[in-house]
Design a protein around this motif. Structure first.
Motif, PDB file in Angstrom:
ATOM      1  N   GLU A  28      46.454  57.517  30.327  1.00 59.26           N
ATOM      2  CA  GLU A  28      45.778  57.144  29.080  1.00 59.26           C
ATOM      3  C   GLU A  28      46.105  55.723  28.648  1.00 59.26           C
ATOM      4  O   GLU A  28      45.228  54.957  28.248  1.00 59.26           O
ATOM      5  CB  GLU A  28      46.141  58.145  27.984  1.00 59.26           C
ATOM      6  N   GLN A  29      47.387  55.353  28.701  1.00 58.59           N
ATOM      7  CA  GLN A  29      47.793  54.014  28.270  1.00 58.59           C
ATOM      8  C   GLN A  29      47.197  52.939  29.173  1.00 58.59           C
ATOM      9  O   GLN A  29      46.694  51.918  28.702  1.00 58.59           O
ATOM     10  CB  GLN A  29      49.318  53.907  28.258  1.00 58.59           C
ATOM     11  N   LYS A  30      47.235  53.181  30.487  1.00 62.34           N
ATOM     12  CA  LYS A  30      46.669  52.203  31.430  1.00 62.34           C
ATOM     13  C   LYS A  30      45.169  52.045  31.199  1.00 62.34           C
ATOM     14  O   LYS A  30      44.634  50.934  31.276  1.00 62.34           O
ATOM     15  CB  LYS A  30      46.941  52.648  32.871  1.00 62.34           C
ATOM     16  N   PHE A  31      44.482  53.166  30.908  1.00 56.19           N
ATOM     17  CA  PHE A  31      43.040  53.039  30.668  1.00 56.19           C
ATOM     18  C   PHE A  31      42.769  52.224  29.406  1.00 56.19           C
ATOM     19  O   PHE A  31      41.882  51.370  29.382  1.00 56.19           O
ATOM     20  CB  PHE A  31      42.366  54.410  30.547  1.00 56.19           C
ATOM     21  N   ARG A  32      43.545  52.495  28.353  1.00 56.57           N
ATOM     22  CA  ARG A  32      43.345  51.744  27.097  1.00 56.57           C
ATOM     23  C   ARG A  32      43.559  50.255  27.316  1.00 56.57           C
ATOM     24  O   ARG A  32      42.842  49.425  26.758  1.00 56.57           O
ATOM     25  CB  ARG A  32      44.297  52.259  26.012  1.00 56.57           C
ATOM     26  N   MET A  33      44.549  49.920  28.135  1.00 52.23           N
ATOM     27  CA  MET A  33      44.902  48.517  28.328  1.00 52.23           C
ATOM     28  C   MET A  33      43.968  47.791  29.293  1.00 52.23           C
ATOM     29  O   MET A  33      43.623  46.632  29.078  1.00 52.23           O
ATOM     30  CB  MET A  33      46.346  48.411  28.834  1.00 52.23           C
ATOM     31  N   TYR A  34      43.570  48.468  30.375  1.00 49.85           N
ATOM     32  CA  TYR A  34      42.873  47.751  31.448  1.00 49.85           C
ATOM     33  C   TYR A  34      41.546  48.374  31.881  1.00 49.85           C
ATOM     34  O   TYR A  34      40.795  47.759  32.648  1.00 49.85           O
ATOM     35  CB  TYR A  34      43.775  47.673  32.697  1.00 49.85           C
ATOM     36  N   GLY A  35      41.266  49.596  31.436  1.00 48.91           N
ATOM     37  CA  GLY A  35      40.116  50.337  31.962  1.00 48.91           C
ATOM     38  C   GLY A  35      38.804  49.590  31.885  1.00 48.91           C
ATOM     39  O   GLY A  35      38.063  49.498  32.879  1.00 48.91           O
ATOM     40  N   ASP A  36      38.485  49.058  30.719  1.00 43.78           N
ATOM     41  CA  ASP A  36      37.189  48.399  30.540  1.00 43.78           C
ATOM     42  C   ASP A  36      37.022  47.193  31.450  1.00 43.78           C
ATOM     43  O   ASP A  36      35.928  46.959  32.000  1.00 43.78           O
ATOM     44  CB  ASP A  36      37.004  47.976  29.078  1.00 43.78           C
ATOM     45  N   GLU A  37      38.105  46.415  31.630  1.00 41.28           N
ATOM     46  CA  GLU A  37      38.001  45.216  32.476  1.00 41.28           C
ATOM     47  C   GLU A  37      37.696  45.587  33.919  1.00 41.28           C
ATOM     48  O   GLU A  37      36.890  44.929  34.592  1.00 41.28           O
ATOM     49  CB  GLU A  37      39.299  44.408  32.409  1.00 41.28           C
ATOM     50  N   ILE A  48      42.165  40.539  42.814  1.00 42.39           N
ATOM     51  CA  ILE A  48      42.119  39.233  42.138  1.00 42.39           C
ATOM     52  C   ILE A  48      42.136  39.423  40.618  1.00 42.39           C
ATOM     53  O   ILE A  48      42.832  38.696  39.894  1.00 42.39           O
ATOM     54  CB  ILE A  48      40.875  38.444  42.583  1.00 42.39           C
ATOM     55  N   LEU A  49      41.385  40.404  40.127  1.00 41.55           N
ATOM     56  CA  LEU A  49      41.390  40.693  38.691  1.00 41.55           C
ATOM     57  C   LEU A  49      42.776  41.119  38.244  1.00 41.55           C
ATOM     58  O   LEU A  49      43.269  40.681  37.187  1.00 41.55           O
ATOM     59  CB  LEU A  49      40.368  41.794  38.375  1.00 41.55           C
ATOM     60  N   ARG A  50      43.423  41.973  39.035  1.00 44.42           N
ATOM     61  CA  ARG A  50      44.777  42.417  38.705  1.00 44.42           C
ATOM     62  C   ARG A  50      45.733  41.234  38.607  1.00 44.42           C
ATOM     63  O   ARG A  50      46.551  41.165  37.685  1.00 44.42           O
ATOM     64  CB  ARG A  50      45.263  43.392  39.786  1.00 44.42           C
ATOM     65  N   LYS A  51      45.625  40.307  39.547  1.00 41.00           N
ATOM     66  CA  LYS A  51      46.497  39.124  39.539  1.00 41.00           C
ATOM     67  C   LYS A  51      46.255  38.299  38.279  1.00 41.00           C
ATOM     68  O   LYS A  51      47.204  37.813  37.637  1.00 41.00           O
ATOM     69  CB  LYS A  51      46.213  38.283  40.786  1.00 41.00           C
ATOM     70  N   LYS A  52      45.000  38.147  37.879  1.00 42.37           N
ATOM     71  CA  LYS A  52      44.653  37.371  36.684  1.00 42.37           C
ATOM     72  C   LYS A  52      45.253  38.014  35.431  1.00 42.37           C
ATOM     73  O   LYS A  52      45.873  37.333  34.604  1.00 42.37           O
ATOM     74  CB  LYS A  52      43.131  37.284  36.554  1.00 42.37           C
ATOM     75  N   ILE A  53      45.093  39.324  35.302  1.00 45.03           N
ATOM     76  CA  ILE A  53      45.649  40.038  34.141  1.00 45.03           C
ATOM     77  C   ILE A  53      47.170  39.920  34.127  1.00 45.03           C
ATOM     78  O   ILE A  53      47.785  39.674  33.080  1.00 45.03           O
ATOM     79  CB  ILE A  53      45.228  41.519  34.174  1.00 45.03           C
ATOM     80  N   ALA A  54      47.793  40.072  35.301  1.00 44.23           N
ATOM     81  CA  ALA A  54      49.252  40.007  35.393  1.00 44.23           C
ATOM     82  C   ALA A  54      49.772  38.633  34.980  1.00 44.23           C
ATOM     83  O   ALA A  54      50.784  38.524  34.278  1.00 44.23           O
ATOM     84  CB  ALA A  54      49.691  40.336  36.821  1.00 44.23           C
ATOM     85  N   GLU A  55      49.078  37.579  35.396  1.00 50.52           N
ATOM     86  CA  GLU A  55      49.498  36.227  35.025  1.00 50.52           C
ATOM     87  C   GLU A  55      49.365  36.009  33.524  1.00 50.52           C
ATOM     88  O   GLU A  55      50.225  35.376  32.905  1.00 50.52           O
ATOM     89  CB  GLU A  55      48.666  35.200  35.795  1.00 50.52           C
ATOM     90  N   PRO A 100      34.546  53.913  39.833  1.00 54.00           N
ATOM     91  CA  PRO A 100      34.250  54.501  38.517  1.00 54.00           C
ATOM     92  C   PRO A 100      33.531  53.518  37.604  1.00 54.00           C
ATOM     93  O   PRO A 100      33.853  52.326  37.596  1.00 54.00           O
ATOM     94  CB  PRO A 100      35.641  54.840  37.963  1.00 54.00           C
ATOM     95  N   ILE A 101      32.575  54.026  36.806  1.00 49.33           N
ATOM     96  CA  ILE A 101      31.821  53.139  35.906  1.00 49.33           C
ATOM     97  C   ILE A 101      31.818  53.668  34.474  1.00 49.33           C
ATOM     98  O   ILE A 101      31.049  53.182  33.639  1.00 49.33           O
ATOM     99  CB  ILE A 101      30.374  52.959  36.410  1.00 49.33           C
ATOM    100  N   ASN A 102      32.674  54.664  34.208  1.00 49.74           N
ATOM    101  CA  ASN A 102      32.824  55.141  32.835  1.00 49.74           C
ATOM    102  C   ASN A 102      34.216  55.725  32.670  1.00 49.74           C
ATOM    103  O   ASN A 102      34.987  55.828  33.642  1.00 49.74           O
ATOM    104  CB  ASN A 102      31.738  56.162  32.461  1.00 49.74           C
ATOM    105  N   ARG A 103      34.545  56.108  31.452  1.00 52.19           N
ATOM    106  CA  ARG A 103      35.904  56.542  31.152  1.00 52.19           C
ATOM    107  C   ARG A 103      36.319  57.757  31.967  1.00 52.19           C
ATOM    108  O   ARG A 103      37.399  57.774  32.574  1.00 52.19           O
ATOM    109  CB  ARG A 103      36.058  56.854  29.656  1.00 52.19           C
ATOM    110  N   ASN A 128      34.109  46.857  34.228  1.00 53.06           N
ATOM    111  CA  ASN A 128      33.179  45.722  34.212  1.00 53.06           C
ATOM    112  C   ASN A 128      33.154  44.996  35.557  1.00 53.06           C
ATOM    113  O   ASN A 128      32.097  44.550  36.025  1.00 53.06           O
ATOM    114  CB  ASN A 128      33.547  44.744  33.090  1.00 53.06           C
ATOM    115  N   GLU A 129      34.326  44.880  36.179  1.00 53.11           N
ATOM    116  CA  GLU A 129      34.384  44.224  37.489  1.00 53.11           C
ATOM    117  C   GLU A 129      33.632  45.048  38.528  1.00 53.11           C
ATOM    118  O   GLU A 129      32.912  44.499  39.387  1.00 53.11           O
ATOM    119  CB  GLU A 129      35.841  44.041  37.927  1.00 53.11           C
ATOM    120  N   ILE A 130      33.769  46.368  38.454  1.00 50.05           N
ATOM    121  CA  ILE A 130      33.055  47.250  39.387  1.00 50.05           C
ATOM    122  C   ILE A 130      31.549  47.164  39.155  1.00 50.05           C
ATOM    123  O   ILE A 130      30.762  47.132  40.105  1.00 50.05           O
ATOM    124  CB  ILE A 130      33.562  48.697  39.242  1.00 50.05           C
TER     125      ILE A 130
END
Length: 715
Positions: free
Chosen positions: A582-591, A538-545, A568-571, A594-596
């Motif tokens: 690396e790029q995917k983590f920079r863009m989406y990792g924190d979100e 669901i989070l992925r769908k929200k980000i994609a939209e 996972p709960i840290n980098r 946080n969901e986890i």
């Protein structure tokens, strides 16, 4: 960067799939090659990684606009500079891309063959520092291929223009004749050929009789909520009727075929890629241009024309490697329709013969009573001696019986009706039905009237269909679908030939074969994992939209599944998830972290151990970065130094910058590894035997350090 560094940094994977490393090394060595890998097998990595390793720009010839747009979008999301040139771009956009090509800021340029050869555009390409040429969907080159495209024939000019630049031809399906033709057409007859296994063990293969199709499809999809699927139909009308029927049943479905205007096709395809509709019902006009990794099922409403097309189309399911399903409906009428299409086509007689032979192989697959995966792999010249256990034949071996008497009754009734009865009428004769049509034709007076009363209508329909499929009887589609006797029919009637048929199963029993095996009782851990996967989806769908991109470009289903498993709960934990670069983590990792964490708060018992473990690793890592010794870290944390070592080893294996060499001498490492090799100790094995073999000279911490370094060096 090395190929391994590129793989991890940009794609988030720790190791290559089979053959990928060898193919990449071949390209870097400036050698031509052909790559045959099943859809979802990782063909793109084979030219995308060299593109990042070598100086210059990679030219990718791609057949469809949608395909190149999706691939470029995915590359950009991974931090790889790429662009495409096609008719959708404005003049200003095209000029900007051309400047980026010239100044070296792009690493991959996707272009269609039509664009390449229009207005002498090859002249511009000549000015670039091209480091490799990738021909995607290269089966389009071959006149013997199943998707012939005349524009592709001109591609030999690329090899003439860049004789010293490595060319790689990529396709998912090509038999021996087609492979040879592709290489000759491209001007690289001596290219090395890499053939990956055609086995797709994650795909379940099933075939069902072509009756009650819409009902079966509805029940099939109802068990796959929120899972994307494709239904392939033979005709445009089929696609429209099936899609409308599914919508009436509450399923989000749309149709797609070449008769729709370009804007409508684009809108339907876009909605499907973005998971706004669950099912797309399409002709073969849809598919090659789809780079959607989370298709969970492919259904063939009608029989494909050849095994190559079938394999290519089912390959669009499960591209991410996760479990997916395929279902093929089959009837004798499909064979007749396909034969008529071939005979009426404008193909030369030689190619008609080839197409008819390929159709016969497709028919053999549909009628197979041996493992279906073995049939497919054999077609592509790959031998296997083991049944797959993941097709309907393996899971439900058919029960055959001597049906000669039933066959003789049916054939005799056909003969006495002067071969002027279609299937429905024949069944009425056999069962002695008292209806107007029977009496109008006088069939109630036949000696065979009522001789088959012991069988239900559905049973006779099943057995007569099998007789048709086995060539025991023919059908005249140009004579009101009357059933006709043939030489085999007369052999059966004269007791010169026995007939074996598969025993009839009631619909509810056959329907159960669509369902998975009786599911094992799911553990609480499984339930939690699936619940978290749904939250992440669901989070992925929200980000994609929000970003107006397909959800699978954010993360694939396989990555979300691994994330739900590892939580996972840290980098450094997130970077250990397969598919997180690396790029995917920079863009989406924190979100996603946080969901986890939010999910962990809702499920504290399950999550606590995982979370505490992650936090204790992170605390050790912070102390390590601050320069504390093993002893100091152990003292501050009130832990055994060996426990601290285990933290550092785990961090090292997860790709963190930890220098383990400072904790072990070279001679110690050599002695430990020499003994480990002698004992054939593998990563993950219990190391107590190694500890004992070395007579306790080295503690468990030293052993783990040595094995971790050795494993990393021998990836």
């Amino acid at each position: 960067m090395t190929k391994e560094e590129v793989l991890k940094k940009y794609f988030g994977y720790d190791s290559f799939r089979p053959l990928q490393a060898e193919i990449i090394e071949t390209i870097i060595a400036q050698k031509d090659c052909m790559v045959l890998m099943p859809t979802g097998g990782g063909k793109s990595i084979c030219f995308q990684v060299p593109a990042m390793v070598m100086p210059g720009i990679t030219l990718v010839i791609s057949p469809l606009i949608a395909l190149m747009q999706d691939q470029v979008q995915a590359l950009k999301s991974n931090g790889i500079p790429a662009a495409f040139l096609n008719s959708t771009l404005s003049t200003i956009e095209q000029r900007t891309i051309e400047e980026d090509c010239k100044n070296g800021s792009l690493k991959l340029l996707y272009i269609s063959p039509e664009k390449l050869f229009s207005n002498n555009y090859l002249g511009f390409i000549k000015t670039l520092n091209v480091n490799q040429i990738a021909i995607d969907e290269s089966h389009c080159v071959s006149t013997w291929g199943h998707d012939f495209r005349p524009e592709y024939i001109q591609l030999k000019a690329l090899k003439d223009t860049f004789p010293n630049v490595p060319m790689v031809a990529l396709t998912a399906t090509a038999d021996r004749v087609t492979r040879k033709d592709i290489l000759n057409q491209l001007g690289i007859p001596e290219a090395l050929i890499f053939i990956s296994s055609f086995d797709r063990p994650n795909l379940n293969l099933r075939v069902l009789p072509g009756r009650n199709r819409l009902k079966v499809i509805h029940e099939f999809i109802a068990k796959r909520t929120n899972q994307s699927g494709i239904i392939y139909c033979l005709s445009r009308k089929n696609t429209e009727d099936v899609a409308e029927g599914l919508r009436k049943l509450g399923i989000r479905a749309m149709h797609y075929h070449a008769g729709l205007d370009a804007q409508t096709r684009a809108e339907v395809q876009d909605a499907y890629i973005k998971d706004e509709i669950q099912v797309i019902v399409a002709t073969i006009a849809f598919g090659m241009g789809i780079d959607k990794s989370n298709v969970r099922f492919v259904i063939h409403y009608s029989l494909p024309s050849n095994v190559e097309s079938f394999y290519q189309e089912i390959g669009r399911a499960g591209r991410d490697g996760m479990k997916s399903d395929t279902l093929l409906f089959y009837s004798f009428g499909d064979i007749i329709t396909r034969k008529e299409m071939i005979q009426k086509s404008e193909l030369p007689d030689e190619m008609k013969e080839v197409q008819l032979a390929k159709l016969e192989r497709m028919k053999q697959y549909a009628e197979s009573e041996i493992c279906r995966r073995r049939v497919l792999m054999s077609y592509f010249n790959e031998e296997t001696n083991n049944d797959c256990g993941n097709c309907d034949v393996c899971q439900n071996p058919p029960q055959r019986f001597d049906a000669t008497i039933f066959a003789q009754k049916a054939l005799s009734a056909i003969a006495r009706a002067e071969q002027k009865a279609a299937m429905g009428m024949l069944i009425d004769i056999l069962r002695g039905s008292q209806n107007r049509s029977i009496y109008e034709k006088g069939f109630q007076n036949l000696k065979t009237f009522g001789v088959g009363k012991e069988l239900k209508y559905e049973e006779w329909a099943e057995y007569i269909t099998q007789m048709l499929n086995s060539g025991i009887v023919d059908i005249a589609y140009d004579e009101h679908h009357y059933l006709k006797l043939n030489p085999v029919s007369w052999q059966v009637l004269k007791n010169e030939r026995k007939v074996e048929l598969v025993r009839f199963e009631p619909y509810d029993v056959k329907k159960a074969r669509l369902d998975e095996d009786v599911p094992r009782e799911r553990t609480k851990k499984d339930v939690i994992k699936d619940a978290l996967f749904e939250k992440l989806r669901i989070l992925r769908k929200k980000i994609a939209e929000e970003q107006n991109i397909p959800p699978f470009v954010v993360f694939s289903d396989a990555t979300l599944s691994d994330m739900a498993q590892k939580r996972p709960i840290n980098r450094f934990q997130m970077m250990a998830v397969s598919g997180v670069g690396e790029q995917k983590f920079r863009m989406y990792g924190d979100e996603f972290i946080n969901e986890i964490l939010r999910f962990s708060g809702e499920n504290p018992t399950i999550a606590r151990a995982k979370q505490e473990k992650g936090m204790t690793f992170l605390e050790t890592f912070e102390m390590y970065k601050n320069g504390l010794t093993l002893e100091e870290m152990a003292a501050k944390r009130s832990l055994n130094p060996v426990t601290i070592v285990s933290h550092l080893v785990k961090l090292f294996e997860d790709g963190q910058e930890v220098d383990l060499w400072q904790y072990i001498m070279k001679y110690e490492y050599n002695q430990i590894i020499a003994e480990a090799i002698k004992m054939n100790i593998q990563k993950g094995d219990a190391i107590k035997p190694l500890f004992e073999a070395l007579e306790g000279i080295y503690d468990y911490g030293k052993l783990r350090i040595a094995l971790a370094i050795w494993a990393k060096q021998n990836v």
